[in-house]
Design an enzyme around this catalytic site. Sequence first.
Site, PDB file in Angstrom:
ATOM      1  N   SER A  99       0.822  -1.215   0.000  1.00 22.40           N
ATOM      2  CA  SER A  99       0.000   0.000   0.000  1.00 22.40           C
ATOM      3  C   SER A  99       0.853   1.260   0.000  1.00 22.40           C
ATOM      4  CB  SER A  99      -0.971  -0.050   1.188  1.00 22.40           C
ATOM      5  OG  SER A  99      -1.839   1.044   1.154  1.00 22.40           O
ATOM      6  N   ASP A 244      -3.579   6.259  -3.169  1.00 18.85           N
ATOM      7  CA  ASP A 244      -2.428   5.706  -2.452  1.00 18.85           C
ATOM      8  C   ASP A 244      -1.746   4.665  -3.345  1.00 18.85           C
ATOM      9  OD1 ASP A 244      -4.306   3.668  -2.263  1.00 18.85           O
ATOM     10  OD2 ASP A 244      -3.913   3.229  -0.156  1.00 18.85           O
ATOM     11  N   ASP A 246      -1.524   1.374  -3.709  1.00 16.74           N
ATOM     12  CA  ASP A 246      -2.244   0.281  -4.377  1.00 16.74           C
ATOM     13  C   ASP A 246      -3.608   0.748  -4.880  1.00 16.74           C
ATOM     14  OD1 ASP A 246      -3.129   0.535  -1.737  1.00 16.74           O
ATOM     15  OD2 ASP A 246      -3.622  -1.581  -1.514  1.00 16.74           O
ATOM     16  N   ASP A 248      -6.380   1.742  -3.651  1.00 12.20           N
ATOM     17  CA  ASP A 248      -7.686   1.355  -3.110  1.00 12.20           C
ATOM     18  C   ASP A 248      -8.291   2.493  -2.286  1.00 12.20           C
ATOM     19  OD1 ASP A 248      -5.948   1.117  -0.945  1.00 12.20           O
ATOM     20  OD2 ASP A 248      -6.757  -0.783  -0.240  1.00 12.20           O
TER      21      ASP A 248
END
Length: 455
Positions: A99, A244, A246, A248
């Site tokens: 992440s 961010d 990743d 999500d």
Amino acid sequence: MSADLSQIVKAYDVRGVVPDQWDESLAELFGAAFAQVTGADAIVIGHDMRPSSPGLAHAFARGASARGVNVTEIGLCSTDQLYYASGALGLPGAMFTASHNPAQYNGIKMCRAGAAPIGQDTGLTEIRELVEEWLDSGAPRPEAAAPGEVTRRDTLKDYAAHLRSLVDVASIRPLKVVVDAGNGMGGHTVPTVFEGLPLDVVPMYFELDGTFPNHEANPLDPKNIVDLQQRVRQEHADLGIAFDGDADRCFVVDENGDPVSPSAITALVAARELAKHGGKGTIIHNLITSWSVPEVVRENGGTPVRTRVGHSFIKGEMARSQAIFGGEHSAHYYFKDFWNADTGMLAALHVLAALGGQDEPLSQLVAEYDRYVGSGEINSTVADQQARLAAIRAAYEGRDGVELDDLDGLTVSSADWWFNVRPSNTEPLLRLNAEARDEATMAKVRDEALEIIRG
């Protein structure tokens, strides 16, 4: 390698420094354990743009396929694109990402078929125990299992089409939007999801680079959206969106470059989802989102349900209460129409649809969803978390018109203000969030709480 799994297996995922804390040999064991615990005959695997991600993902695939499990590799993807694949294909999934963590980290987010979460209480503990058992000897091959097939599949276009089937953005007025992908997976997904829409997209840091050369891919930290804020003003754009690492989570700034609080976005999307579901439905919000959220939900005919912080609690409550939407202060947004999983991209489409469906600027549109003054999250390092929480309880218990509750840490509230203090699971920190009807009250409440926390 000799690994201390207690350092890398967290409450909801696996995360640690590569190769110091974990490597491909360990990823292979995780793949085998994941196959055994889920009992699946097929799984889907995706990964982000970090240098270590492809190797770790392939190793996990080897571990699973050696146990007779067929593996679909979808390659580079955002975390919500992996959830899409898990939902649409009906397969357990594993996403390789850390992440917003720095470049040397990597991790695995795992789910069962239909993107159902795997956390400590829902399979992660069993996975960890198997990996620990196999660390010395390796994973035993099951008897008579032929190795599974490993195939490649591209799901990006299908993922984009699914999201666009859930929000009508084709008929909005033209908008200029600056998008900061932070060299993360938004640079991969945004061009396909936004293709053909009446949007003038100004891309920032779309080059996939897991070393994050421009800034950390964590838009919740104010220093990481400074570039976006400047660019929005410079371009006279209608809004800015930051993702961010990743992709999500999505974070929004208005036409003046001012951050729009995730609580305001939660309230705005909640109102839209309730309208879509005939003015009825349950909306989940964690206990440190603004008072605005349950107010807006009730005004729009819905039922607000307050829950603990953390995606496994939100997803669990979404499933239990058949909720249509859920939002967190951390800019995670969960949708029933997306297998109860979180997708920042779908929240971004809702914001674009809401803004483009009327003529006001974004600052005016969100004003009705942003009614109170919040402190943001303030962390304090403390020697003894429980002792400080007990000191707060002692200071406020028995005060007229003040209520205390223990849903997640300690929440203290009155008619004009509230604050919550909760311990970090991983560090010697207490996290404070406060909110009030006006700036002066919020500052007073925040400072009084901090004085007790910091002794």
